[in-house]
Scaffold this motif. Sequence first.
Motif, PDB file in Angstrom:
ATOM      1  N   UNK A  69     108.868  -9.588  19.596  1.00 33.52           N
ATOM      2  CA  UNK A  69     109.810  -8.709  20.278  1.00 33.52           C
ATOM      3  C   UNK A  69     109.403  -7.243  20.164  1.00 33.52           C
ATOM      4  N   UNK A  70     108.780  -6.870  19.050  1.00 33.41           N
ATOM      5  CA  UNK A  70     108.419  -5.468  18.810  1.00 33.41           C
ATOM      6  C   UNK A  70     106.909  -5.217  18.934  1.00 33.41           C
ATOM      7  N   UNK A  71     106.212  -6.127  19.618  1.00 37.57           N
ATOM      8  CA  UNK A  71     104.805  -5.890  19.956  1.00 37.57           C
ATOM      9  C   UNK A  71     103.818  -6.049  18.823  1.00 37.57           C
ATOM     10  N   UNK A  72     104.168  -6.838  17.810  1.00 40.47           N
ATOM     11  CA  UNK A  72     103.235  -7.075  16.694  1.00 40.47           C
ATOM     12  C   UNK A  72     102.729  -8.516  16.765  1.00 40.47           C
ATOM     13  N   UNK A  73     101.962  -8.807  17.813  1.00 40.38           N
ATOM     14  CA  UNK A  73     101.536 -10.178  18.075  1.00 40.38           C
ATOM     15  C   UNK A  73     100.144 -10.491  17.543  1.00 40.38           C
ATOM     16  N   UNK A  74      99.581  -9.605  16.771  1.00 36.78           N
ATOM     17  CA  UNK A  74      98.251  -9.849  16.207  1.00 36.78           C
ATOM     18  C   UNK A  74      98.286 -11.077  15.292  1.00 36.78           C
ATOM     19  N   UNK A  75      97.250 -11.896  15.392  1.00 34.84           N
ATOM     20  CA  UNK A  75      97.196 -13.121  14.580  1.00 34.84           C
ATOM     21  C   UNK A  75      97.174 -12.800  13.092  1.00 34.84           C
ATOM     22  N   UNK A  76      96.656 -11.637  12.728  1.00 34.79           N
ATOM     23  CA  UNK A  76      96.615 -11.239  11.318  1.00 34.79           C
ATOM     24  C   UNK A  76      98.036 -11.091  10.769  1.00 34.79           C
ATOM     25  N   UNK A 103     118.669  -5.881  13.069  1.00 33.17           N
ATOM     26  CA  UNK A 103     118.183  -7.247  13.271  1.00 33.17           C
ATOM     27  C   UNK A 103     117.725  -7.865  11.951  1.00 33.17           C
ATOM     28  N   UNK A 104     117.004  -7.079  11.175  1.00 34.46           N
ATOM     29  CA  UNK A 104     116.541  -7.575   9.877  1.00 34.46           C
ATOM     30  C   UNK A 104     117.728  -7.828   8.950  1.00 34.46           C
ATOM     31  N   UNK A 105     118.691  -6.901   8.948  1.00 38.26           N
ATOM     32  CA  UNK A 105     119.861  -7.060   8.087  1.00 38.26           C
ATOM     33  C   UNK A 105     120.669  -8.297   8.425  1.00 38.26           C
ATOM     34  N   UNK A 106     120.902  -8.537   9.719  1.00 38.93           N
ATOM     35  CA  UNK A 106     121.652  -9.725  10.146  1.00 38.93           C
ATOM     36  C   UNK A 106     120.902 -10.994   9.764  1.00 38.93           C
ATOM     37  N   UNK A 107     119.598 -10.989   9.961  1.00 44.22           N
ATOM     38  CA  UNK A 107     118.786 -12.164   9.622  1.00 44.22           C
ATOM     39  C   UNK A 107     118.823 -12.449   8.125  1.00 44.22           C
ATOM     40  N   UNK A 108     118.706 -11.392   7.325  1.00 45.09           N
ATOM     41  CA  UNK A 108     118.751 -11.571   5.873  1.00 45.09           C
ATOM     42  C   UNK A 108     120.118 -12.073   5.405  1.00 45.09           C
ATOM     43  N   UNK A 109     121.178 -11.588   6.057  1.00 44.11           N
ATOM     44  CA  UNK A 109     122.529 -12.044   5.709  1.00 44.11           C
ATOM     45  C   UNK A 109     122.689 -13.537   5.991  1.00 44.11           C
ATOM     46  N   UNK A 169     109.489 -14.245  15.840  1.00 45.49           N
ATOM     47  CA  UNK A 169     110.213 -13.746  17.024  1.00 45.49           C
ATOM     48  C   UNK A 169     110.321 -12.221  17.002  1.00 45.49           C
ATOM     49  N   UNK A 170     110.653 -11.650  15.847  1.00 46.77           N
ATOM     50  CA  UNK A 170     110.782 -10.197  15.750  1.00 46.77           C
ATOM     51  C   UNK A 170     109.434  -9.508  15.957  1.00 46.77           C
TER      52      UNK A 170
END
Length: 278
Positions: A135-142, A88-94, A131-132
Motif C-alpha cells: 500500500x505504501x510502495x515498499x514492494x522490494x523483495x528484500x 494503520x499500524x496501531x489498529x493492526x497491533x491492537x 499489505x501495508x
Amino acid sequence: MDDKKKMIIREIEHWRRSKLLPERYCDFLLNIYLEENQEKPGSSGGLFGITASKISDSNWKIWVLVLVVACAFSFTVLHFNAFQLPMQIGVSLLFLACCYGYGGYKRDKDPMGSQILIGMASLFLLFIGVYLMKLHGMQSSVFVVMYVFLCSLVWIVTGLLARHVPFHLGGWVSLVFCYGWLLHYQLDSISWVTLELSWVPLSILFCWMGWMVHEKSRHMGLVFFLLSLIVWYMPELYGMLYAEQYGEMTLQWMLLVKIVTEASLLFIWRKKWTEWVV
C-alpha cells in the motif's frame, strides 16, 4: 460448587484432552463430581466457551456490546486505507494483541479456540505487513523477505509458549525459505553439488539438534525432526523450479536416491527416533 470440586473437574478435562484416560472413563468421573443438571465442560462443543445455554440466558447489555464492537470493527475495515500509516499500524497491533492475548488466556480452558485465535493472529501478522508495504510502495523483495523473517521469529516464539507444533514448525519452515531466497540471489550459478552442500548439512544439523533437546522437550525434538525431513528435500524442491537448467532425469534420480537413503536411515534407526518423537 466448591474450589476442590472445580479443581478436580479441570484435572479430569485435562486428562481427556491429553488422552491420558479413555473418554468414557472421563465421562464417568465427571458424572460423579458434577452437580445435578450442571452442563459438562465442553459437552456442547461451544467455541471460545460460548454455549447454547449462555446465548439463551445472555443479558441485553452483552448484545449491545457485541453490536458496538461489530460496528467499530466494520467501520475500521472499510476505512482502513484512509487512515495514516501510524493509525494503520496501531489498529493492526491492537487487533494482534487482542487475538494473541485472549488466545493465551483461553489456552487451558478452550485449547481449540485458543489455537484458532493464535493461528488467525499469526496469519494476520503476515498478511497485514505485506499489505501495508504494498500500500505504501515498499514492494522490494528484500523488505518482504525481511518481514517474513521477523514473522517467522514471532511464530517460533508463539509455538514455544503455546507448546503447539504447527506454529513452531511453521516459523522454522518460513526461516528455511528465507535462507533459500538468500541462496538464490547470492549465488550466480548453483550446481547440484552446491545445492546439496547448502541444504543436506543443514538437515543433519536440525536432526542433531532435535536429538540433543528431545529428552528435555519432546515438543522441540519433534519440531526439529520434522524440519530436518523437510530440509532434506529442499535441493530437489529448488530443482523442480529450474528443471530445464538441471535436467528432469537428473532431478528424478536425485529424488529417488534421497527417498531410498532416507527410508533406509529411518529403518535402521527406527528404535531411536520412534522413542524420540512418538
